[in-house]
Design a protein around this motif. Structure first.
Motif, short mmCIF file in Angstrom:
data_model
loop_
_atom_site.label_atom_id
_atom_site.label_comp_id
_atom_site.label_asym_id
_atom_site.label_seq_id
_atom_site.Cartn_x
_atom_site.Cartn_y
_atom_site.Cartn_z
N GLU A 147 0.82 -1.22 0.00
CA GLU A 147 0.00 0.00 0.00
C GLU A 147 0.84 1.27 0.00
O GLU A 147 0.38 2.34 -0.41
CB GLU A 147 -0.93 0.01 1.22
CG GLU A 147 -2.01 -1.05 1.18
CD GLU A 147 -1.57 -2.38 1.76
OE1 GLU A 147 -2.45 -3.24 2.02
OE2 GLU A 147 -0.35 -2.59 1.94
N HIS A 149 3.13 2.06 -1.90
CA HIS A 149 3.44 2.48 -3.27
C HIS A 149 2.23 3.09 -3.99
O HIS A 149 2.33 3.46 -5.16
CB HIS A 149 3.97 1.29 -4.08
CG HIS A 149 5.30 0.79 -3.59
ND1 HIS A 149 6.49 1.40 -3.92
CD2 HIS A 149 5.62 -0.26 -2.78
CE1 HIS A 149 7.49 0.74 -3.34
NE2 HIS A 149 6.99 -0.26 -2.64
N ASP A 150 1.12 3.21 -3.30
CA ASP A 150 -0.08 3.81 -3.87
C ASP A 150 -0.39 5.10 -3.10
O ASP A 150 -0.77 5.05 -1.93
CB ASP A 150 -1.27 2.85 -3.75
CG ASP A 150 -2.52 3.35 -4.47
OD1 ASP A 150 -2.65 4.58 -4.64
OD2 ASP A 150 -3.36 2.52 -4.84
N SER A 152 -2.79 7.13 -3.11
CA SER A 152 -4.18 7.43 -2.77
C SER A 152 -4.70 6.64 -1.58
O SER A 152 -5.74 6.97 -1.02
CB SER A 152 -5.08 7.15 -3.99
OG SER A 152 -5.09 5.77 -4.30
N ASP A 351 1.33 14.30 -6.04
CA ASP A 351 1.34 13.15 -6.94
C ASP A 351 1.44 13.68 -8.37
O ASP A 351 0.45 14.05 -8.99
CB ASP A 351 0.06 12.34 -6.75
CG ASP A 351 0.01 11.10 -7.64
OD1 ASP A 351 0.93 10.90 -8.45
OD2 ASP A 351 -0.96 10.34 -7.52
N ASN A 402 6.63 3.50 -8.67
CA ASN A 402 5.21 3.81 -8.74
C ASN A 402 4.93 5.24 -8.28
O ASN A 402 3.99 5.88 -8.75
CB ASN A 402 4.40 2.83 -7.89
CG ASN A 402 4.37 1.44 -8.47
OD1 ASN A 402 4.46 1.27 -9.68
ND2 ASN A 402 4.24 0.43 -7.62
#
Length: 476
Positions: A147, A149-150, A152, A351, A402
């Motif tokens: 998680e 690496h995400d 959001s 981001d 990512n």
């Protein structure tokens, strides 16, 4: 009526520094001279400097006063004794060696612990840390939870180690090939995300069962302690100092850049509980840093750091510190700006992939966005994406993380929330014209840690970074 009361900075201003306020044309020229790399912009051309929180702290009156009491003796400095005792009292490690900054400690640790063919697992890489590990023959292995690496996903402890990944690595290469686990608290490149106390304890217990050391990157450990107090059951009524001491007890040592949570402009240390490692480290300090009683720092710097270590665990200080970062980040979230969630401890991370979806990662969207922010307002930030990730040492290809981010890093005790509001306004303005921001090509690439000195040029046919006439018409 239950009204949430606002708070102010837990300090008052005693001295001020005038800020530069260049025109847009002057900023465009400054950026062009810097090769569109915010690291290469002269500080005199910057209005609000969010490049880094490393060494940019405003020291307290107590720290400035301590500079006059620094003992500059080459050996056995009294100032060193003050620093050594502060580390023992606040962090709990038995042995301490001063270094000129954190990467000096990384260099010594890597040389002594790593042999060719080793693997060093960690909860996401950091640039200089991984460079030292690779230069000494190791391969870094990312064992952070997926998680992280995400950007959001909103989890309270996105810096946690995935214990299944760690166990799988041990099973695959053998414990004798893992000199230590490098555990960052907090995780910089994940967005300043913390590690839970339970996860630290679990990692330490697993490593102990295989006689693998746990070495912390403790650069922002006080910020991590604050998140534990706020988010983890059983710690809400504990002091930051007590939480920090427990955190570090689940490790065998740490590298520390004093330029962050030690509240000074220069310096660092390597700390540990293993006497044998300490003796070996002490010999390398002499080779690379200086005498073990100053290690690349002046006596006055050690005096200031000793005080800063104690000031940093003041609960009021760290509450304001995290609160100011959130003051910036929450406004961006409320306006729909894509940032890493949850808001981290030392910075807000834009981001860039979501901000500039028309730019492929090979066109360096985070680098372009950082450059555009400087042009728009004189706010300096930094790229944390494909440029920072560098190239694969085996294939020579770009590493494509990512996370393609722009880091808005808040110096400690330097700016007011009004400065943060200026940053918000600039980002909102850029977001409205994001389709006009073009990509970049790299025209000079250093062989190591390229983000510091790389130079770029715009891909737009017009040669402009923010091309309001041609939008995204670019040279391939």
């Amino acid at each position: 009526m239950n009204i949430k009361r606002r708070t102010a900075e837990p300090y008052k201003i005693k001295s001020v520094e005038t800020l530069s306020m260049l025109s847009r044309t002057e900023r465009e020229e400054s950026l062009k001279r810097a090769g569109f790399n915010t690291f290469l912009i002269d500080s005199q051309d910057v209005y609000i400097d969010l490049l880094t929180d490393s060494g940019t702290t405003a020291m307290s009156d107590a720290q400035w006063g301590a500079l006059m009491t620094g003992d500059e003796a080459y050996a056995g400095s009294k100032s060193w004794k003050q620093l050594e005792q502060a580390v023992r009292d606040v962090y709990g490690y038995e042995y301490v060696l001063p270094t000129h900054q954190g990467r000096g400690a990384e260099n010594i640790l890597s040389q002594l612990k790593i042999k060719e063919g080793d693997f060093v697992p960690g909860n996401m890489y950091f640039t200089t840390t991984r460079a030292h590990q690779e230069m000494n023959g190791a391969t870094f292995v990312d064992i952070i939870i997926d998680e992280a690496h995400d950007p959001s996903i909103n989890l309270p402890f996105k810096g946690n180690v995935d214990l299944t990944k760690l166990q799988a690595l041990i099973d695959r290469v053998g414990a004798n090939k893992i000199p230590y686990v490098c555990l960052a608290v907090t995780v910089n490149l994940a967005g300043g995300q913390p590690v839970s106390m339970q996860n630290m304890k679990d990692v330490y217990e697993l490593c102990q069962s295989y006689s693998i050391d746990v070495m912390l990157d403790a650069t922002r450990c006080v910020e991590n302690a604050y998140f534990i107090k706020e988010r983890e059951d059983g710690y809400g009524d504990r002091t930051i100092a007590s939480i920090l001491k427990e955190m570090l007890s689940y490790s065998d040592g740490c590298t520390m850049s004093g330029k962050k949570d030690c509240l000074v402009n220069i310096g660092g240390f390597l700390a540990m509980n293993d006497e044998e490692l300490y003796i070996r480290s002490r010999e390398l300090v002499v080779v690379y840093e200086g005498m073990p009683s100053y290690g690349g720092m002046a006596g006055r710097d050690m005096e200031a750091m000793a005080i800063g270590i104690r000031e940093a665990v003041d609960d009021h200080y760290i509450e304001h510190r995290i609160g100011q970062v959130r003051h910036l980040g929450q406004q961006l979230l409320d306006a729909g700006i894509p940032i890493v969630q949850p808001i981290g401890g030392h910075a807000v991370f834009l981001d860039a992939k979501a901000f500039l979806p028309h730019l492929a990662q090979e066109k360096f969207p985070a680098q372009a966005l950082a450059a555009a922010l400087y042009v728009d307002s004189g706010v300096r930030s930094m790229e944390r994406g494909i440029v920072s990730a560098g190239r694969d040492i085996q294939t020579g290809e770009h590493i494509k993380p990512n996370l393609e981010l722009v880091r808005l890093t808040i110096p400690r005790r330097v700016y007011t929330n009004n400065h943060m509001d200026v940053v918000v306004d600039s980002i909102l303005s850029l977001y409205e014209k994001r389709d006009w921001i073009c990509g970049l090509k790299m025209v000079y690439e250093p062989p190591t840690l390229r983000f510091f000195n790389a130079r770029f040029a715009p891909l737009a046919e017009s040669g402009k970074l923010i091309d309001e006439e041609n939008k995204v018409k670019q040279i391939s």
